[in-house]
Write a protein that holds these residues in place. Structure first.
Motif, PDB file in Angstrom:
ATOM      1  N   ILE A 195      21.792  -1.202  -2.722  1.00 19.00           N
ATOM      2  CA  ILE A 195      20.422  -1.287  -3.221  1.00 19.00           C
ATOM      3  C   ILE A 195      20.466  -2.227  -4.410  1.00 19.00           C
ATOM      4  N   ASP A 221      18.247  -4.696  -7.161  1.00 16.47           N
ATOM      5  CA  ASP A 221      17.001  -5.045  -7.840  1.00 16.47           C
ATOM      6  C   ASP A 221      17.078  -6.545  -8.117  1.00 16.47           C
ATOM      7  N   LYS A 270      14.298   1.810   9.429  1.00 16.97           N
ATOM      8  CA  LYS A 270      13.391   1.679   8.299  1.00 16.97           C
ATOM      9  C   LYS A 270      12.662   2.992   8.181  1.00 16.97           C
ATOM     10  N   SER A 330      13.908   5.639  -1.475  1.00 17.32           N
ATOM     11  CA  SER A 330      12.497   5.307  -1.635  1.00 17.32           C
ATOM     12  C   SER A 330      12.267   4.812  -3.054  1.00 17.32           C
ATOM     13  N   MET A 349       8.324  -3.739  -5.762  1.00 18.85           N
ATOM     14  CA  MET A 349       9.052  -3.113  -4.656  1.00 18.85           C
ATOM     15  C   MET A 349       9.481  -4.130  -3.607  1.00 18.85           C
ATOM     16  N   ASP A 350       8.757  -5.225  -3.506  1.00 18.12           N
ATOM     17  CA  ASP A 350       9.158  -6.284  -2.594  1.00 18.12           C
ATOM     18  C   ASP A 350      10.458  -6.944  -3.034  1.00 18.12           C
ATOM     19  N   ILE A 374      13.516   4.509  -8.502  1.00 16.65           N
ATOM     20  CA  ILE A 374      14.255   4.542  -7.244  1.00 16.65           C
ATOM     21  C   ILE A 374      14.711   5.978  -7.021  1.00 16.65           C
ATOM     22  N   GLN A 424      16.032  -4.701  -2.623  1.00 15.46           N
ATOM     23  CA  GLN A 424      16.696  -4.849  -1.334  1.00 15.46           C
ATOM     24  C   GLN A 424      17.541  -3.614  -1.067  1.00 15.46           C
ATOM     25  N   ALA A 425      17.307  -2.950   0.051  1.00 14.47           N
ATOM     26  CA  ALA A 425      18.103  -1.803   0.468  1.00 14.47           C
ATOM     27  C   ALA A 425      18.624  -2.094   1.863  1.00 14.47           C
ATOM     28  N   GLU A 426      19.936  -2.051   2.022  1.00 10.51           N
ATOM     29  CA  GLU A 426      20.522  -2.346   3.319  1.00 10.51           C
ATOM     30  C   GLU A 426      21.791  -1.535   3.526  1.00 10.51           C
ATOM     31  N   LEU A 448      12.382   2.915   1.762  1.00 12.98           N
ATOM     32  CA  LEU A 448      13.153   1.686   1.912  1.00 12.98           C
ATOM     33  C   LEU A 448      14.225   1.791   2.992  1.00 12.98           C
TER      34      LEU A 448
END
Length: 173
Positions: A81, A83, A3, A59, A67-68, A96, A71-73, A26
């Motif tokens: 990423i 939305d 992170k 970011s 921003m919550d 973004i 999702q970035a993984e 992110l």
């Protein structure tokens, strides 16, 4: 996968720009392990910029609530990423920032924006590159792809110094 908050000591009062482009980090990961990239943004601005090192850094800037819902993984060499905003929040602007090493080489890169702007001023390569904006603007420079597919429903597309073996372009209004 680190992170970004664990990797950087980010100070909101520091205007030097040394940390990352957005207000909230992110994801930060070494680019050598990444083969694919997928970004889905409902409404907003996506900027692809050159990173200062060999990492890919993601970011964002916007309200904390929005921003919550981003999702970035990273899983199996693929950065995703997404939305996930819905309702009225999905129509608010969100920024973004994707920072990548110059000349990053990917197998697949897919960018989908429902409404907004995608700008890239960093060279990168992909075997397959797909860029879609339902309503908005696509500005790419110095990209190379084996197969390049791009579409804009209502808006414009500007591609500078692109090198593509096969190109499929679709423009609406």
């Amino acid at each position: 996968v680190d992170k970004i908050e664990d990797t950087y000591d980010y100070d909101e009062d520091d205007d030097s720009g040394d940390d990352f482009a957005g207000d909230m980090g992110l994801l930060a990961i070494d680019a050598s392990s990444i083969t694919d990239l997928s970004i889905e943004l409902r409404h907003g601005y996506l900027s692809i910029e050159e990173s200062d090192d060999s990492r890919i850094i993601v970011s964002a800037s916007g309200s904390q609530m929005m921003m919550d819902e981003i999702q970035a993984e990273c899983d199996g060499g693929k950065i995703s990423i997404r939305d996930t905003r819905s309702g009225d929040r999905s129509r608010e602007d969100l920024e973004i920032y994707l920072e990548i090493p110059k000349n990053l080489q990917l197998n697949q890169a897919n960018f989908q924006i429902n409404a907004g702007v995608l700008e890239s001023d960093c060279s990168f390569q992909a075997k397959e590159l797909t860029v879609n904006a339902d309503a908005g603007q696509i500005d790419l420079s110095d990209v190379t792809a084996g197969v390049f597919s791009a579409s804009v429903g209502a808006g414009e597309m500007d591609i500078e110094n692109g090198n593509f073996e096969t190109t499929r372009l679709e423009c609406g209004v």
